[in-house]
Design a protein around this motif. Structure first.
Motif, PDB file in Angstrom:
ATOM      1  N   LEU B  25       0.830  -1.208   0.000  1.00 20.89           N
ATOM      2  CA  LEU B  25       0.000   0.000   0.000  1.00 20.89           C
ATOM      3  C   LEU B  25       0.861   1.254   0.000  1.00 20.89           C
ATOM      4  CD1 LEU B  25      -2.776  -1.166   2.441  1.00 20.89           C
ATOM      5  CD2 LEU B  25      -3.175  -0.195   0.171  1.00 20.89           C
ATOM      6  N   ILE B  26       1.950   1.219   0.756  1.00 23.19           N
ATOM      7  CA  ILE B  26       2.833   2.393   0.760  1.00 23.19           C
ATOM      8  C   ILE B  26       3.444   2.586  -0.618  1.00 23.19           C
ATOM      9  CG2 ILE B  26       4.930   3.397   1.755  1.00 23.19           C
ATOM     10  CD1 ILE B  26       4.298   1.916   4.347  1.00 23.19           C
ATOM     11  N   GLU B  27       3.823   1.498  -1.263  1.00 22.01           N
ATOM     12  CA  GLU B  27       4.370   1.592  -2.623  1.00 22.01           C
ATOM     13  C   GLU B  27       3.372   2.243  -3.574  1.00 22.01           C
ATOM     14  OE1 GLU B  27       5.521  -2.431  -3.383  1.00 22.01           O
ATOM     15  OE2 GLU B  27       7.659  -1.954  -3.300  1.00 22.01           O
ATOM     16  N   ALA B  28       2.125   1.812  -3.473  1.00 20.13           N
ATOM     17  CA  ALA B  28       1.096   2.391  -4.334  1.00 20.13           C
ATOM     18  C   ALA B  28       0.961   3.890  -4.064  1.00 20.13           C
ATOM     19  CB  ALA B  28      -0.228   1.671  -4.119  1.00 20.13           C
ATOM     20  N   GLY B  29       0.995   4.249  -2.782  1.00 13.18           N
ATOM     21  CA  GLY B  29       0.877   5.656  -2.412  1.00 13.18           C
ATOM     22  C   GLY B  29       2.030   6.492  -2.960  1.00 13.18           C
ATOM     23  N   LEU B  30       3.224   5.952  -2.876  1.00 10.34           N
ATOM     24  CA  LEU B  30       4.397   6.679  -3.386  1.00 10.34           C
ATOM     25  C   LEU B  30       4.280   6.893  -4.888  1.00 10.34           C
ATOM     26  CD1 LEU B  30       7.299   4.882  -1.504  1.00 10.34           C
ATOM     27  CD2 LEU B  30       6.549   7.249  -1.202  1.00 10.34           C
ATOM     28  N   ARG B  31       3.751   5.895  -5.547  1.00  7.03           N
ATOM     29  CA  ARG B  31       3.608   5.956  -6.991  1.00  7.03           C
ATOM     30  C   ARG B  31       2.671   7.118  -7.381  1.00  7.03           C
ATOM     31  NH1 ARG B  31       6.327   4.021 -11.342  1.00  7.03           N
ATOM     32  NH2 ARG B  31       4.918   4.233 -13.107  1.00  7.03           N
ATOM     33  N   ILE B  32       1.605   7.222  -6.635  1.00  8.67           N
ATOM     34  CA  ILE B  32       0.662   8.311  -6.913  1.00  8.67           C
ATOM     35  C   ILE B  32       1.348   9.656  -6.753  1.00  8.67           C
ATOM     36  CG2 ILE B  32      -1.402   9.498  -6.107  1.00  8.67           C
ATOM     37  CD1 ILE B  32      -2.527   6.893  -5.367  1.00  8.67           C
ATOM     38  N   ALA B  33       2.118   9.750  -5.666  1.00 13.98           N
ATOM     39  CA  ALA B  33       2.799  11.014  -5.406  1.00 13.98           C
ATOM     40  C   ALA B  33       3.700  11.401  -6.567  1.00 13.98           C
ATOM     41  CB  ALA B  33       3.611  10.900  -4.123  1.00 13.98           C
ATOM     42  N   LEU B  34       4.238  10.404  -7.233  1.00  8.94           N
ATOM     43  CA  LEU B  34       5.142  10.699  -8.349  1.00  8.94           C
ATOM     44  C   LEU B  34       4.397  11.135  -9.598  1.00  8.94           C
ATOM     45  CD1 LEU B  34       7.727   7.780  -8.179  1.00  8.94           C
ATOM     46  CD2 LEU B  34       8.055  10.171  -7.533  1.00  8.94           C
ATOM     47  N   THR B  35       3.167  10.627  -9.743  1.00 12.76           N
ATOM     48  CA  THR B  35       2.466  10.863 -10.998  1.00 12.76           C
ATOM     49  C   THR B  35       1.462  11.994 -10.909  1.00 12.76           C
ATOM     50  OG1 THR B  35       1.009   9.091 -10.323  1.00 12.76           O
ATOM     51  CG2 THR B  35       2.684   8.551 -11.957  1.00 12.76           C
ATOM     52  N   VAL B 133      13.714  -0.435   0.980  1.00 13.39           N
ATOM     53  CA  VAL B 133      13.169  -1.014   2.207  1.00 13.39           C
ATOM     54  C   VAL B 133      11.834  -1.710   1.932  1.00 13.39           C
ATOM     55  CG1 VAL B 133      12.218  -0.446   4.482  1.00 13.39           C
ATOM     56  CG2 VAL B 133      14.384   0.566   3.755  1.00 13.39           C
ATOM     57  N   LEU B 134      11.009  -1.088   1.104  1.00 12.30           N
ATOM     58  CA  LEU B 134       9.711  -1.690   0.791  1.00 12.30           C
ATOM     59  C   LEU B 134       9.891  -3.004   0.024  1.00 12.30           C
ATOM     60  CD1 LEU B 134       7.843   1.595  -0.138  1.00 12.30           C
ATOM     61  CD2 LEU B 134       7.481   0.183   1.896  1.00 12.30           C
ATOM     62  N   LEU B 135      10.857  -3.001  -0.865  1.00  8.98           N
ATOM     63  CA  LEU B 135      11.159  -4.227  -1.603  1.00  8.98           C
ATOM     64  C   LEU B 135      11.625  -5.322  -0.643  1.00  8.98           C
ATOM     65  CD1 LEU B 135      11.634  -5.558  -4.422  1.00  8.98           C
ATOM     66  CD2 LEU B 135      13.997  -4.759  -4.255  1.00  8.98           C
ATOM     67  N   LEU B 136      12.471  -4.917   0.301  1.00 11.22           N
ATOM     68  CA  LEU B 136      13.002  -5.858   1.281  1.00 11.22           C
ATOM     69  C   LEU B 136      11.869  -6.525   2.072  1.00 11.22           C
ATOM     70  CD1 LEU B 136      15.900  -6.650   2.312  1.00 11.22           C
ATOM     71  CD2 LEU B 136      15.514  -5.035   4.182  1.00 11.22           C
ATOM     72  N   ILE B 137      10.887  -5.709   2.463  1.00 14.30           N
ATOM     73  CA  ILE B 137       9.764  -6.254   3.242  1.00 14.30           C
ATOM     74  C   ILE B 137       9.042  -7.328   2.423  1.00 14.30           C
ATOM     75  CG2 ILE B 137       7.559  -5.719   4.354  1.00 14.30           C
ATOM     76  CD1 ILE B 137       8.669  -2.845   4.774  1.00 14.30           C
ATOM     77  N   ARG B 138       8.777  -7.020   1.163  1.00 14.38           N
ATOM     78  CA  ARG B 138       8.064  -7.989   0.336  1.00 14.38           C
ATOM     79  C   ARG B 138       8.909  -9.231   0.080  1.00 14.38           C
ATOM     80  NH1 ARG B 138       7.015  -6.786  -4.594  1.00 14.38           N
ATOM     81  NH2 ARG B 138       7.833  -4.662  -4.745  1.00 14.38           N
TER      82      ARG B 138
END
Lengths: 475, 314
Positions: B25-35, B133-138
């Motif tokens: 979910l955090i990854e998705a949120g970051l993506r939005i922030a970029l776009t 870090v997010l990748l590491l968690i997954r």
């Protein structure tokens, strides 16, 4: 005072004559690249951390998990040396069991005047509830650890008997496992007696002590105080290797006169409980009423012969440090033989003459609490400061019966692998003994603890000690 | 098997799944922030809501949501019981409790996961380190799952682990839909219209479903199809139908293993029937929000019943 000469188990008394058991190891070591060994040493630590072989340190604000440092230089004992040690250990363990039976029955040894009655009656480790109880198979101490120290080629002393719940056997097994993984070539050259069947023997030995009512396949379980206990790793390790359930007090209850564990399919009765919980916490109805770790009513089930508790409640009376000083008499009384293994000379501070001597010689002696363990609450005279000695003197005068004193032995050393190469450090040895109704099994080897600080005599892991793999060579 | 062990396995895998979902979910949120230009604080509010930690967050931060504080709250705040750091701690504590039920590989994978993440999350994660870090968690939780599949016997131990995983996953997917239903609704009404590009991306990304959706439904995302995909599509490993079916079959194995059916079996059957028996139009006609709310309630009741039936605690 003249400094006593120290016996190094690899390099002999003067430290310059390689002893035979270490010959092959030494050749191997000399041919190795130190930087490869250093890398291996680090790998070993990573391996321990990943496996989770850690212990919790008590008395710290944040309960932290720490590794016990592992040294890659094995401690090597020849087959001949081991044969003699085994005889001594077996004799001692037999005597301990006979002593426990006697203490909780007719107390012949007291009647014979070999041990003062108050030594037992006033002892905290004595459990009156055990009087007249007959443990299945007559076994009190199913698992014993005998702490030995060495001062010369043929001089071994028993430092302490662990007859309650000796720990450390998982290190004996994991240390060997680690060495086998890291240095398989060493084991191809040297014939080391295996230790790996300990869990199987333990299970066999526990099952052999099941109550009569249990069937052919008794249900065995290990009772742990829980994941925060310092030895939890070992509890789960042993249950895992034996293939039995690891239970906590809240998994158990007394149902229809049996102790049963809560499974996904209802309650199932247990025949043998290898408990790693102290007597006092075992049963809130019979002992400490505030205990959350035990099983209410288990003592009544035990006394009715419907479960085996290993080790039996009340075995602490045999490893109490004040009783320790009577061990040579105890061995002689029950086996009719002289003790093969010597005791360290011990002054009982409860006796006025001894107390006076101890007070006069505090700076040369080691003084221990009668009920202490883990290296806590002791004074090591030769390395203590004046202030520490005076503080201890006050404690000792206030409660003399709480202490015993021993001379500081010049413990043997075994080299450890340091940045500067091999360096001698003091060691002790805890072999593990399994007792069944029909036999006594001693695993060839044991736990070698090593003081990592130069000159230090304290090997306890809680005080910065480390461990080594312990090899007994085949003859 | 001890009831406590069953419970420990169930929770160990729930917590692992939870930390993984939070990372997604955090990854998705970051993506939005970029776009997207402008403020995205609203997006972080909805992500906090999806992970069910908004209330706790608001209590600490007085309702002021910023990207930085929201991410820190979800990743490493000790006051948030569902933060990745706390979830990994809980997963590992449970793993310790059930150590004897796990293979050495599974135990080492979870212990390694804990050691790595404790390290990575020891301090506030810098912006530039976040993707790693997010990748590491997954990745680390994928290793645990891999070890589970590769080394564990298919017995009751395995079944309780899987039930925990799918209970948590179903809960997570349902929450995503619930929080986003207002985005989906208007376009459901306007038949055939495309969704706001960014919004549908968020939804699909947060379930790692972008590629899968395209493969199954083509390029043009419509609300109806996204709902179909996340609720009813049994090919999608995070859909409600998939999770419900898995829980049912794992409970089914337990019933045949133990030779005993429990109330939880009936409850699970009822949920599965409901999910399978409905077409997507029916779901949407009756109200997506109501459907999801009912699902969440029933899923949580099922969890509690499993606890009782298999004696996790008493």
């Amino acid at each position: 005072m003249e400094k006593p000469q120290i016996f190094d188990e690899m390099n002999g008394l003067g430290g310059d004559a390689l002893r035979a058991p270490y010959a092959e190891f030494s050749t191997w070591f000399e041919s190795e690249n130190p930087s490869r060994l250093r890398k291996k040493q680090r790998e070993a630590e990573d391996l321990f951390r990943l496996t989770g072989i850690t212990f919790n340190v008590y008395g710290r604000a944040e309960a932290s998990e720490r590794l016990i440092p592992f040294d890659i230089v094995p401690r090597i004992i020849s087959g001949r040396e081991w044969a003699r040690l085994s005889r001594g250990i077996e004799q001692r363990v037999r005597a301990i069991n006979a002593f426990l039976f006697d203490i909780y029955h007719r107390q012949e040894i007291i009647k014979a005047g070999r041990i003062p009655a108050e030594m037992i009656a006033k002892n905290e480790a004595f459990l009156p509830q055990m009087m007249g109880v007959n443990p299945a198979g007559g076994v009190y101490t199913h698992i014993v650890g005998i702490d030995l120290v060495r001062t010369g080629p043929d001089e071994f002393f028993v430092l302490e008997d662990n007859a309650r719940t000796p720990s450390g056997v998982s290190y004996m097994l994991e240390n060997r496992e680690t060495m086998l993984q890291m240095f398989p070539e060493l084991f191809a050259k040297t014939r080391v007696m295996p230790v790996s069947n300990y869990p199987k023997m333990l299970r066999r030995s526990l099952a052999a002590c099941a109550p009569e009512m249990a069937g052919d396949k008794p249900t065995v379980a290990v009772l742990t105080p829980g994941i925060h206990n310092s030895a939890y790793y070992e509890h789960s390790f042993l249950a895992d290797k034996m293939g039995v359930e690891l239970v906590e007090g809240n998994d158990l209850r007394v149902i229809d006169g049996r102790v049963a564990m809560r499974t996904t399919q209802g309650y199932k009765a247990i025949d043998v409980l290898y408990r790693r919980v102290d007597d006092n916490f075992l049963d809130p109805l019979n002992f400490n009423p505030n205990s959350q770790l035990g099983v209410p009513g288990i003592m009544d089930v035990y006394k009715a012969g419907r479960i085996t508790i290993a080790n039996a409640p009340g075995t602490g009376i045999a490893d109490d440090k004040a009783i320790y000083s009577y061990m040579p008499d105890i061995v002689e009384f029950y086996t009719g033989e002289k003790a093969i293994l010597q005791n360290v000379p011990t002054w009982r501070c409860s006796e006025a003459d001894s107390l006076a001597y101890v007070l006069d010689n505090l700076s040369d002696l080691v003084v221990k609490e009668v009920h202490g363990s883990g290296g806590y609450g002791m004074l090591i005279g030769p390395t203590a400061t004046k202030k520490e000695i005076e503080a201890f003197r006050r404690k000792l005068k206030a409660r003399p019966a709480n202490y015993i004193a021993q001379p500081t032995l010049s413990l043997s050393t075994v080299p450890i692998f340091t940045k500067a190469g091999l360096a001698p450090r003091h060691v002790d040895l805890r072999p593990f003994v399994l007792v069944s109704p029909d036999r006594i099994d001693i695993t060839p080897g044991g736990l070698t603890r090593v003081a990592l600080k130069k000159g230090s005599l304290v090997v306890n892991s809680s005080q910065g000690g480390g461990t080594k793999d312990t090899w007994v060579l085949e003859e | 098997m001890l009831g406590k062990t069953a419970g420990g396995l169930f929770w160990m895998f729930r917590y692992l799944e939870r930390s993984e979902n939070t990372a997604r979910l955090i990854e998705a949120g970051l993506r939005i922030a970029l776009t997207r230009s402008g403020s995205t604080d609203e997006e972080w509010t909805s992500i906090l809501q999806t992970t069910a930690v908004l209330e706790g967050y608001n209590a600490v931060y007085d309702g002021v949501v910023t990207r930085e504080t929201a991410i820190d709250w979800m990743l490493r705040d000790r006051a948030n019981p569902s933060s990745v750091l706390n979830a990994i701690d809980a997963a590992r504590s449970n793993a310790k409790t059930v150590r004897t039920a796990l293979t050495r590989e599974v135990w080492e994978a979870v212990n390694d996961c804990w050691m790595s993440l404790k390290d990575a999350l020891a301090r506030k994660v810098q912006e530039r380190d976040l993707p790693h870090v997010l990748l590491l968690i997954r990745q680390k939780s994928a290793f645990v799952r891999g070890a589970l599949h590769g080394t564990m016997l298919r017995n009751d131990i395995f079944n309780f682990a899987r039930i925990g995983t799918f209970m948590e996953r179903a809960d997570n997917t349902a929450r995503i839909l619930d929080v986003k239903y207002y985005v989906l609704l208007p376009s459901v009404a306007a038949v055939g219209s495309s969704l706001d590009n960014v919004q549908w991306q968020t939804i699909l990304r947060s379930v790692s479903g972008e590629g899968g959706f395209q493969m199954a439904y083509g390029q043009e995302p419509r609300a109806r199809e996204i709902c179909q995909f996340l609720i009813l599509d049994s090919r999608m490993p995070r859909s409600l139908a998939f999770c419900a079916a898995k829980i049912c079959s794992n409970l089914g194995y337990l019933a045949s293993d133990y030779g005993l059916r429990h109330p939880s079996h009936e409850m699970c059957d009822a949920i599965t029937h409901k999910v399978n028996g409905l077409g997507i139009d029916e779901v949407l006609d009756k109200g997506l929000h109501e459907f999801i709310q009912t699902f969440l309630k029933e899923n949580s009741a099922l969890g509690q019943q499993i606890e009782v039936d298999y004696r996790f605690y008493q």
